[in-house]
Design a protein around this motif. Structure first.
Motif, mmCIF file in Angstrom:
data_model
loop_
_atom_site.group_PDB
_atom_site.id
_atom_site.type_symbol
_atom_site.label_atom_id
_atom_site.label_comp_id
_atom_site.label_asym_id
_atom_site.label_seq_id
_atom_site.Cartn_x
_atom_site.Cartn_y
_atom_site.Cartn_z
ATOM 1 N N PHE A 91 35.854 37.213 43.432
ATOM 2 C CA PHE A 91 35.416 38.166 42.492
ATOM 3 C C PHE A 91 33.981 37.658 41.933
ATOM 4 C CE2 PHE A 91 35.751 41.147 38.756
ATOM 5 C CZ PHE A 91 34.811 42.192 39.338
ATOM 6 N N ILE A 114 28.572 39.282 37.406
ATOM 7 C CA ILE A 114 29.843 39.468 37.158
ATOM 8 C C ILE A 114 30.664 37.832 36.694
ATOM 9 C CG2 ILE A 114 32.222 39.551 38.288
ATOM 10 C CD1 ILE A 114 30.715 41.969 40.093
ATOM 11 N N GLN A 123 43.704 35.870 31.484
ATOM 12 C CA GLN A 123 43.392 37.113 32.447
ATOM 13 C C GLN A 123 44.024 37.333 33.720
ATOM 14 O OE1 GLN A 123 40.919 38.935 31.346
ATOM 15 N NE2 GLN A 123 40.524 40.191 33.245
ATOM 16 N N LEU A 183 47.084 39.186 32.899
ATOM 17 C CA LEU A 183 46.616 40.567 32.747
ATOM 18 C C LEU A 183 46.241 41.205 33.737
ATOM 19 C CD1 LEU A 183 44.517 39.935 29.415
ATOM 20 C CD2 LEU A 183 46.681 41.093 29.559
ATOM 21 N N GLY A 231 47.615 44.710 35.921
ATOM 22 C CA GLY A 231 46.707 45.774 35.865
ATOM 23 C C GLY A 231 46.552 46.221 37.303
ATOM 24 N N ILE A 254 48.164 50.223 38.739
ATOM 25 C CA ILE A 254 47.402 50.880 39.748
ATOM 26 C C ILE A 254 48.380 51.389 40.741
ATOM 27 C CG2 ILE A 254 45.829 51.124 41.484
ATOM 28 C CD1 ILE A 254 43.960 49.363 39.814
ATOM 29 N N LEU A 270 42.615 51.480 30.058
ATOM 30 C CA LEU A 270 41.710 50.197 30.993
ATOM 31 C C LEU A 270 40.170 50.955 31.078
ATOM 32 C CD1 LEU A 270 43.836 48.395 33.508
ATOM 33 C CD2 LEU A 270 42.994 47.330 31.248
ATOM 34 N N SER A 304 38.618 50.510 27.762
ATOM 35 C CA SER A 304 38.256 49.080 27.547
ATOM 36 C C SER A 304 36.936 48.748 28.217
ATOM 37 C CB SER A 304 39.159 48.140 27.649
ATOM 38 O OG SER A 304 39.626 47.820 28.801
ATOM 39 N N HIS A 305 36.979 49.206 29.633
ATOM 40 C CA HIS A 305 35.803 48.762 30.604
ATOM 41 C C HIS A 305 34.707 49.655 30.529
ATOM 42 C CE1 HIS A 305 38.864 46.550 32.154
ATOM 43 N NE2 HIS A 305 38.251 46.058 32.837
ATOM 44 N N ILE A 330 31.320 47.739 31.807
ATOM 45 C CA ILE A 330 31.323 47.335 33.319
ATOM 46 C C ILE A 330 30.665 48.507 34.208
ATOM 47 C CG2 ILE A 330 33.085 46.770 35.247
ATOM 48 C CD1 ILE A 330 32.875 44.790 32.598
ATOM 49 N N TRP A 388 35.059 44.301 43.013
ATOM 50 C CA TRP A 388 36.339 44.169 42.626
ATOM 51 C C TRP A 388 37.518 44.485 43.734
ATOM 52 C CZ3 TRP A 388 41.005 46.566 42.044
ATOM 53 C CH2 TRP A 388 41.996 46.107 41.263
ATOM 54 N N ILE A 435 41.157 53.295 40.845
ATOM 55 C CA ILE A 435 39.850 52.447 40.430
ATOM 56 C C ILE A 435 39.027 53.671 40.124
ATOM 57 C CG2 ILE A 435 37.989 51.604 41.486
ATOM 58 C CD1 ILE A 435 39.713 49.871 43.513
ATOM 59 N N ILE A 454 39.513 54.427 36.329
ATOM 60 C CA ILE A 454 38.735 53.395 35.429
ATOM 61 C C ILE A 454 37.363 53.488 35.316
ATOM 62 C CG2 ILE A 454 38.685 50.842 34.903
ATOM 63 C CD1 ILE A 454 41.582 50.570 35.914
HETATM 64 C C1 HEM Z 1 39.662 42.853 31.004
HETATM 65 C C2 HEM Z 1 41.951 45.129 34.997
HETATM 66 C C3 HEM Z 1 37.795 45.942 36.961
HETATM 67 C C4 HEM Z 1 35.798 42.781 33.762
HETATM 68 C C5 HEM Z 1 40.442 43.469 31.842
HETATM 69 C C6 HEM Z 1 42.119 43.508 31.473
HETATM 70 C C7 HEM Z 1 42.639 44.129 32.457
HETATM 71 C C8 HEM Z 1 41.693 44.371 33.523
HETATM 72 C C9 HEM Z 1 44.148 44.305 32.813
HETATM 73 C C10 HEM Z 1 42.613 42.979 30.152
HETATM 74 C C11 HEM Z 1 42.793 44.057 29.470
HETATM 75 C C12 HEM Z 1 41.813 44.692 28.489
HETATM 76 O O1 HEM Z 1 40.974 43.742 28.019
HETATM 77 O O2 HEM Z 1 41.710 45.860 28.635
HETATM 78 C C13 HEM Z 1 40.929 45.701 35.639
HETATM 79 C C14 HEM Z 1 41.044 46.337 36.791
HETATM 80 C C15 HEM Z 1 40.119 46.684 37.334
HETATM 81 C C16 HEM Z 1 38.817 45.919 36.698
HETATM 82 C C17 HEM Z 1 42.586 47.190 37.279
HETATM 83 C C18 HEM Z 1 39.628 47.468 38.326
HETATM 84 C C19 HEM Z 1 40.139 48.828 38.721
HETATM 85 C C20 HEM Z 1 36.685 45.014 36.344
HETATM 86 C C21 HEM Z 1 35.449 44.866 36.817
HETATM 87 C C22 HEM Z 1 34.696 43.911 36.059
HETATM 88 C C23 HEM Z 1 35.840 43.662 34.982
HETATM 89 C C24 HEM Z 1 34.884 45.344 38.053
HETATM 90 C C25 HEM Z 1 33.519 43.436 35.979
HETATM 91 C C26 HEM Z 1 33.044 42.033 35.823
HETATM 92 C C27 HEM Z 1 36.458 42.547 32.737
HETATM 93 C C28 HEM Z 1 36.363 41.807 31.381
HETATM 94 C C29 HEM Z 1 37.400 41.566 30.871
HETATM 95 C C30 HEM Z 1 38.373 42.484 31.696
HETATM 96 C C31 HEM Z 1 34.797 41.150 31.237
HETATM 97 C C32 HEM Z 1 37.728 41.004 29.485
HETATM 98 C C33 HEM Z 1 37.739 39.645 29.572
HETATM 99 C C34 HEM Z 1 37.988 38.910 28.245
HETATM 100 O O3 HEM Z 1 38.905 39.391 27.441
HETATM 101 O O4 HEM Z 1 37.129 37.993 28.112
HETATM 102 N N1 HEM Z 1 40.442 43.984 33.132
HETATM 103 N N2 HEM Z 1 39.523 45.196 35.650
HETATM 104 N N3 HEM Z 1 37.120 44.188 35.147
HETATM 105 N N4 HEM Z 1 37.834 43.114 32.730
HETATM 106 FE FE1 HEM Z 1 38.759 44.188 34.047
#
Ligand code: HEM
Length: 130
Positions: A28, A35, A47, A50, A54, A58, A73, A76-77, A84, A92, A123, A126
């Motif tokens: 990724f 990214i 992470q 987590l 996640g 899904i 989620l 948060s995103h 994001i 992803w 997807i 989110i």
């Molecule tokens: C945090 C899942 C897509 C970047 C998280 C967390 C989960 C998660 C479970 C931790 C819970 C939270 O902080 O809310 C997913 C899933 C995705 C997805 C299931 C796809 C459907 C993405 C994408 C990016 C991304 C495309 C692009 C860079 C991040 C970042 C964090 C995060 C930066 C926080 C990291 C930190 O705490 O430093 N994601 N995510 N995610 N995700 Fe995703």
């Protein structure tokens, strides 16, 4: 077997080794510098755990479970929080499928299609919360 059962079992095989999640983040983060930069200050061991959860969320939503956790989620995103970019979700998804191909010994093109089908609603949800 229906697509959600196929994917549920495939994910079970993938989750046997934590290396699955190590490889996922390697793939990724290799997809773009932007990214990779987002995870610069992230505790990647936490992470990975987590993300394990996640992806399971899904799959469970595709099997009919409540989407409340996916909506969290989405929140948060979204643009107000991690901001994001919607176009990053295809990286992803591609990274996840690449990792499944490497780790699931029972991988087939049909299984890949089942994964895409099962991941899509989660997807979309989110990304759609952007
Ligand atoms: C945090 C899942 C897509 C970047 C998280 C967390 C989960 C998660 C479970 C931790 C819970 C939270 O902080 O809310 C997913 C899933 C995705 C997805 C299931 C796809 C459907 C993405 C994408 C990016 C991304 C495309 C692009 C860079 C991040 C970042 C964090 C995060 C930066 C926080 C990291 C930190 O705490 O430093 N994601 N995510 N995610 N995700 Fe995703």
């Amino acid at each position: 077997m229906n697509p959600t059962d196929l994917v549920f079992q495939s994910y079970g095989r993938c989750c046997r080794k934590d290396q699955f999640f190590v490889d996922f983040y390697d793939f990724f983060m290799a997809s773009s510098d932007a990214i990779r930069a987002r995870f610069q200050d992230t505790d990647m061991a936490a992470q990975r755990h987590l993300l394990r959860n996640g992806v399971m969320q899904i799959i469970l939503v595709a099997r009919g479970m409540s989407d409340r956790k996916l909506r969290d989620l989405g929140e948060s995103h979204n643009r107000h929080n991690y901001n994001i970019q919607p176009e990053w979700y295809s990286f992803w998804e591609d990274a996840l499928l690449k990792t499944v191909r490497v780790h699931d010994p029972e991988f087939t093109p049909e299984l890949r299609d089942a994964w895409r089908q099962v991941l899509k609603p989660g997807i979309d949800l989110i990304r759609g919360a952007y």
